[in-house]
Design an enzyme around this catalytic site. Sequence first.
Site, short mmCIF file in Angstrom:
data_model
loop_
_atom_site.label_atom_id
_atom_site.label_comp_id
_atom_site.label_asym_id
_atom_site.label_seq_id
_atom_site.Cartn_x
_atom_site.Cartn_y
_atom_site.Cartn_z
CB SER A 49 80.41 56.46 68.95
OG SER A 49 80.56 57.31 67.82
CD GLU A 184 77.99 61.13 75.55
OE1 GLU A 184 79.09 61.44 75.06
OE2 GLU A 184 77.46 60.01 75.39
O1 KIV Z 1 82.27 59.19 69.95
C1 KIV Z 1 81.27 59.89 69.74
O2 KIV Z 1 80.47 59.62 68.84
C2 KIV Z 1 81.04 61.04 70.60
C3 KIV Z 1 79.72 61.74 70.50
C4 KIV Z 1 78.64 60.90 71.03
C5 KIV Z 1 79.75 63.07 71.13
O3 KIV Z 1 81.89 61.39 71.36
#
Ligand code: KIV
Length: 267
Positions: A49, A184
Amino acid sequence: MSERKPVTVPALRARKSGGPRITMLTAYDASMAAALSAGGVDCLLVGDSLGMVVQGSSSTVPVTVADIAYHTRAVARAAGPALVIADLPYLSYATLPQALDSAQQLMQAGAQMVKLEGGGWTTPIVAALAERDVPVCAHLGLTPQSVHKFGGFRVQGRDAAAAERIRVEGLALAEAGAEMVVLECVPSALARQLTAELPIPTIGIGAGPDCDGQVLVCYDFLGMSSGVRPRFVKNFLSGLDSVQAAAAAYCAAVRDGSFPGPEHGYA
Ligand code: KIV
Protein backbone atom coordinates in the site's frame (compact mmCIF):
# COMPACT_ATOMS: atom_id res chain seq x y z
CA MET A 1 6.29 -1.26 33.87
CA SER A 2 6.92 -4.84 32.62
CA GLU A 3 8.76 -5.18 29.27
CA ARG A 4 6.61 -6.57 26.47
CA LYS A 5 7.90 -9.91 25.17
CA PRO A 6 8.80 -10.01 21.46
CA VAL A 7 5.85 -11.19 19.35
CA THR A 8 6.78 -14.46 17.62
CA VAL A 9 5.28 -16.52 14.82
CA PRO A 10 4.37 -19.45 17.14
CA ALA A 11 2.77 -17.00 19.60
CA LEU A 12 0.59 -15.58 16.81
CA ARG A 13 -0.43 -19.09 15.72
CA ALA A 14 -1.34 -19.91 19.33
CA ARG A 15 -3.84 -17.02 19.40
CA LYS A 16 -6.09 -19.14 17.18
CA SER A 17 -6.95 -21.26 20.16
CA GLY A 18 -7.39 -18.41 22.62
CA GLY A 19 -5.93 -15.15 23.80
CA PRO A 20 -6.48 -11.60 22.63
CA ARG A 21 -7.22 -10.73 19.01
CA ILE A 22 -4.16 -9.94 16.89
CA THR A 23 -3.52 -6.24 16.17
CA MET A 24 -1.72 -5.16 13.02
CA LEU A 25 -1.11 -1.77 11.39
CA THR A 26 0.98 -0.85 8.38
CA ALA A 27 4.22 1.10 8.90
CA TYR A 28 6.67 2.38 6.33
CA ASP A 29 9.27 4.26 8.40
CA ALA A 30 11.10 4.09 11.72
CA SER A 31 9.23 6.89 13.52
CA MET A 32 5.81 5.43 12.76
CA ALA A 33 7.04 1.93 13.64
CA ALA A 34 8.33 3.12 17.03
CA ALA A 35 5.08 4.92 17.91
CA LEU A 36 2.82 2.03 16.85
CA SER A 37 4.96 -0.53 18.64
CA ALA A 38 4.99 1.60 21.81
CA GLY A 39 1.17 1.66 21.56
CA GLY A 40 1.16 -2.14 21.81
CA VAL A 41 0.57 -3.25 18.20
CA ASP A 42 1.45 -6.94 17.67
CA CYS A 43 2.47 -6.77 14.00
CA LEU A 44 3.79 -4.03 11.72
CA LEU A 45 3.05 -4.64 8.05
CA VAL A 46 5.32 -3.03 5.48
CA GLY A 47 2.50 -3.16 2.98
CA ASP A 48 2.76 -2.53 -0.73
CA SER A 49 0.00 0.00 0.00
CA LEU A 50 3.06 2.26 0.33
CA GLY A 51 2.85 2.57 -3.46
CA MET A 52 -0.38 4.50 -2.98
CA VAL A 53 -0.02 6.24 0.40
CA VAL A 54 3.72 7.05 0.30
CA GLN A 55 4.58 7.14 -3.41
CA GLY A 56 1.26 8.53 -4.66
CA SER A 57 0.54 5.87 -7.32
CA SER A 58 -3.04 4.91 -8.14
CA SER A 59 -2.40 1.22 -7.35
CA THR A 60 0.18 -1.07 -5.71
CA VAL A 61 1.33 -2.45 -9.08
CA PRO A 62 4.43 -0.19 -9.50
CA VAL A 63 5.97 -1.22 -6.14
CA THR A 64 9.24 -3.19 -6.35
CA VAL A 65 11.07 -5.57 -4.01
CA ALA A 66 13.74 -2.88 -3.57
CA ASP A 67 11.06 -0.41 -2.39
CA ILE A 68 9.70 -2.87 0.19
CA ALA A 69 13.21 -3.84 1.32
CA TYR A 70 14.13 -0.16 1.86
CA HIS A 71 11.05 0.49 4.03
CA THR A 72 11.40 -2.87 5.83
CA ARG A 73 14.92 -1.92 6.94
CA ALA A 74 13.62 1.34 8.40
CA VAL A 75 10.66 -0.30 10.16
CA ALA A 76 12.70 -3.23 11.51
CA ARG A 77 15.19 -0.87 13.18
CA ALA A 78 12.40 0.63 15.34
CA ALA A 79 9.86 -2.20 15.62
CA GLY A 80 10.67 -3.12 19.22
CA PRO A 81 8.72 -6.23 20.25
CA ALA A 82 6.31 -6.01 17.28
CA LEU A 83 6.66 -8.64 14.53
CA VAL A 84 7.56 -7.21 11.11
CA ILE A 85 5.75 -8.53 8.04
CA ALA A 86 6.80 -7.42 4.54
CA ASP A 87 4.67 -7.60 1.39
CA LEU A 88 5.97 -9.45 -1.63
CA PRO A 89 5.04 -6.95 -4.34
CA TYR A 90 3.49 -7.39 -7.79
CA LEU A 91 4.81 -10.42 -9.72
CA SER A 92 7.79 -10.78 -7.37
CA TYR A 93 6.59 -14.32 -6.51
CA ALA A 94 5.21 -15.35 -9.92
CA THR A 95 7.68 -18.25 -10.15
CA LEU A 96 9.35 -20.23 -7.39
CA PRO A 97 12.90 -18.88 -8.07
CA GLN A 98 11.50 -15.31 -8.03
CA ALA A 99 9.59 -15.98 -4.79
CA LEU A 100 12.67 -17.39 -3.06
CA ASP A 101 14.86 -14.51 -4.21
CA SER A 102 12.27 -11.86 -3.22
CA ALA A 103 11.61 -13.50 0.16
CA GLN A 104 15.35 -13.72 0.81
CA GLN A 105 15.73 -9.98 0.18
CA LEU A 106 12.85 -9.05 2.47
CA MET A 107 13.77 -11.44 5.30
CA GLN A 108 17.38 -10.21 5.14
CA ALA A 109 16.06 -6.62 5.30
CA GLY A 110 14.50 -7.45 8.68
CA ALA A 111 11.10 -9.01 7.99
CA GLN A 112 10.04 -11.95 10.15
CA MET A 113 7.24 -12.99 7.78
CA VAL A 114 6.32 -12.22 4.17
CA LYS A 115 2.81 -11.70 2.81
CA LEU A 116 1.62 -12.59 -0.67
CA GLU A 117 -1.71 -12.18 -2.43
CA GLY A 118 -4.06 -14.73 -3.94
CA GLY A 119 -4.87 -18.42 -3.81
CA GLY A 120 -4.79 -21.33 -6.25
CA TRP A 121 -1.53 -20.81 -8.15
CA THR A 122 0.13 -19.35 -5.04
CA THR A 123 -0.42 -22.53 -2.97
CA PRO A 124 2.76 -24.36 -4.17
CA ILE A 125 4.74 -21.12 -3.72
CA VAL A 126 3.50 -20.85 -0.11
CA ALA A 127 4.35 -24.54 0.44
CA ALA A 128 7.89 -24.05 -0.91
CA LEU A 129 8.50 -20.97 1.26
CA ALA A 130 7.04 -22.67 4.35
CA GLU A 131 9.16 -25.80 3.75
CA ARG A 132 12.20 -23.50 3.81
CA ASP A 133 11.02 -21.96 7.11
CA VAL A 134 9.99 -18.62 5.64
CA PRO A 135 6.83 -17.70 7.56
CA VAL A 136 4.06 -16.68 5.15
CA CYS A 137 0.89 -14.65 5.58
CA ALA A 138 -1.63 -15.25 2.79
CA HIS A 139 -4.08 -12.60 1.55
CA LEU A 140 -7.51 -13.36 0.01
CA GLY A 141 -10.58 -11.40 -1.06
CA LEU A 142 -9.80 -7.96 -2.47
CA THR A 143 -6.18 -8.52 -3.43
CA PRO A 144 -5.09 -5.03 -4.58
CA GLN A 145 -2.39 -6.38 -6.95
CA SER A 146 -5.33 -7.78 -9.01
CA VAL A 147 -7.05 -4.38 -9.28
CA HIS A 148 -6.93 -4.31 -13.09
CA LYS A 149 -8.45 -7.80 -13.35
CA PHE A 150 -11.17 -6.84 -10.82
CA GLY A 151 -11.86 -3.53 -12.59
CA GLY A 152 -11.45 -1.53 -9.38
CA PHE A 153 -11.19 -1.93 -5.61
CA ARG A 154 -14.37 -3.98 -5.10
CA VAL A 155 -15.75 -6.28 -2.40
CA GLN A 156 -15.03 -9.92 -3.35
CA GLY A 157 -16.83 -13.19 -2.56
CA ARG A 158 -20.37 -11.87 -2.69
CA ASP A 159 -21.86 -14.62 -4.84
CA ALA A 160 -21.92 -18.26 -3.75
CA ALA A 161 -19.34 -19.46 -6.32
CA ALA A 162 -16.84 -16.72 -5.49
CA ALA A 163 -17.31 -17.28 -1.74
CA GLU A 164 -16.73 -21.01 -2.17
CA ARG A 165 -13.58 -20.34 -4.22
CA ILE A 166 -12.16 -18.14 -1.44
CA ARG A 167 -13.08 -20.76 1.17
CA VAL A 168 -11.36 -23.59 -0.77
CA GLU A 169 -8.30 -21.41 -1.45
CA GLY A 170 -8.04 -20.50 2.24
CA LEU A 171 -8.13 -24.15 3.31
CA ALA A 172 -5.45 -25.05 0.73
CA LEU A 173 -3.18 -22.17 1.80
CA ALA A 174 -3.45 -23.22 5.45
CA GLU A 175 -2.69 -26.82 4.47
CA ALA A 176 0.33 -25.56 2.47
CA GLY A 177 1.77 -23.95 5.60
CA ALA A 178 0.56 -20.33 5.65
CA GLU A 179 0.78 -18.98 9.21
CA MET A 180 -2.06 -16.43 8.92
CA VAL A 181 -4.38 -15.06 6.24
CA VAL A 182 -5.54 -11.49 5.63
CA LEU A 183 -9.17 -11.31 4.47
CA GLU A 184 -9.75 -8.00 2.70
CA CYS A 185 -13.19 -6.66 1.76
CA VAL A 186 -15.24 -9.84 1.89
CA PRO A 187 -18.76 -10.19 3.31
CA SER A 188 -18.74 -10.45 7.11
CA ALA A 189 -20.60 -13.80 6.96
CA LEU A 190 -17.89 -15.31 4.74
CA ALA A 191 -15.12 -14.05 7.05
CA ARG A 192 -17.00 -15.53 10.03
CA GLN A 193 -17.25 -18.92 8.26
CA LEU A 194 -13.55 -18.87 7.24
CA THR A 195 -12.48 -17.88 10.76
CA ALA A 196 -14.41 -20.86 12.14
CA GLU A 197 -13.05 -23.32 9.55
CA LEU A 198 -9.40 -22.34 9.12
CA PRO A 199 -6.78 -23.66 11.56
CA ILE A 200 -4.77 -20.40 11.22
CA PRO A 201 -5.60 -16.85 12.37
CA THR A 202 -7.64 -14.65 10.03
CA ILE A 203 -6.77 -10.94 9.97
CA GLY A 204 -9.63 -8.80 8.69
CA ILE A 205 -9.81 -5.48 6.88
CA GLY A 206 -13.35 -4.74 5.72
CA ALA A 207 -14.24 -8.32 6.74
CA GLY A 208 -16.52 -7.69 9.71
CA PRO A 209 -16.14 -8.21 13.46
CA ASP A 210 -15.45 -11.96 13.67
CA CYS A 211 -11.84 -12.35 12.47
CA ASP A 212 -9.00 -13.40 14.79
CA GLY A 213 -7.27 -10.06 14.25
CA GLN A 214 -7.48 -6.75 12.37
CA VAL A 215 -5.26 -4.62 10.16
CA LEU A 216 -5.56 -1.03 8.91
CA VAL A 217 -3.32 1.21 6.85
CA CYS A 218 -1.65 3.56 9.37
CA TYR A 219 -2.65 6.78 7.57
CA ASP A 220 -6.29 5.61 7.52
CA PHE A 221 -6.30 4.92 11.27
CA LEU A 222 -4.84 8.41 11.82
CA GLY A 223 -7.65 10.02 9.79
CA MET A 224 -5.38 10.90 6.87
CA SER A 225 -7.24 8.97 4.14
CA SER A 226 -7.44 10.86 0.88
CA GLY A 227 -10.35 10.52 -1.54
CA VAL A 228 -13.26 8.22 -0.77
CA ARG A 229 -12.95 6.80 2.76
CA PRO A 230 -13.77 3.06 2.78
CA ARG A 231 -16.42 2.04 5.29
CA PHE A 232 -13.98 -0.13 7.32
CA VAL A 233 -11.78 2.85 8.23
CA LYS A 234 -11.97 4.56 11.62
CA ASN A 235 -9.95 7.56 12.85
CA PHE A 236 -8.39 6.48 16.15
CA LEU A 237 -6.44 9.73 16.62
CA SER A 238 -9.65 11.73 17.06
CA GLY A 239 -9.67 13.24 20.59
CA LEU A 240 -6.16 11.95 21.38
CA ASP A 241 -2.83 13.74 21.21
CA SER A 242 -0.31 11.19 19.94
CA VAL A 243 0.13 8.39 17.44
CA GLN A 244 1.12 6.10 20.33
CA ALA A 245 -2.15 6.85 22.15
CA ALA A 246 -4.11 6.23 18.92
CA ALA A 247 -2.34 2.87 18.50
CA ALA A 248 -3.16 1.94 22.11
CA ALA A 249 -6.83 2.89 21.52
CA TYR A 250 -6.89 0.79 18.32
CA CYS A 251 -5.38 -2.22 20.14
CA ALA A 252 -7.87 -1.88 23.01
CA ALA A 253 -10.83 -1.63 20.61
CA VAL A 254 -9.72 -4.65 18.54
CA ARG A 255 -9.05 -6.71 21.65
CA ASP A 256 -12.34 -5.87 23.40
CA GLY A 257 -14.30 -6.43 20.17
CA SER A 258 -15.63 -2.86 19.83
CA PHE A 259 -13.74 -2.39 16.52
CA PRO A 260 -14.70 -3.26 13.90
CA GLY A 261 -18.44 -2.95 14.45
CA PRO A 262 -21.06 -4.34 12.07
CA GLU A 263 -21.13 -0.93 10.34
CA HIS A 264 -17.50 -1.40 9.24
CA GLY A 265 -18.29 -4.61 7.31
CA TYR A 266 -20.04 -5.64 4.08
CA ALA A 267 -23.07 -7.84 3.40
O1 KIV B 1 -0.49 -3.40 1.53
C1 KIV B 1 -1.20 -3.34 2.55
O2 KIV B 1 -1.19 -2.37 3.30
C2 KIV B 1 -2.06 -4.47 2.84
C3 KIV B 1 -3.09 -4.32 3.92
C4 KIV B 1 -4.15 -3.38 3.53
C5 KIV B 1 -3.63 -5.62 4.37
O3 KIV B 1 -1.96 -5.49 2.21
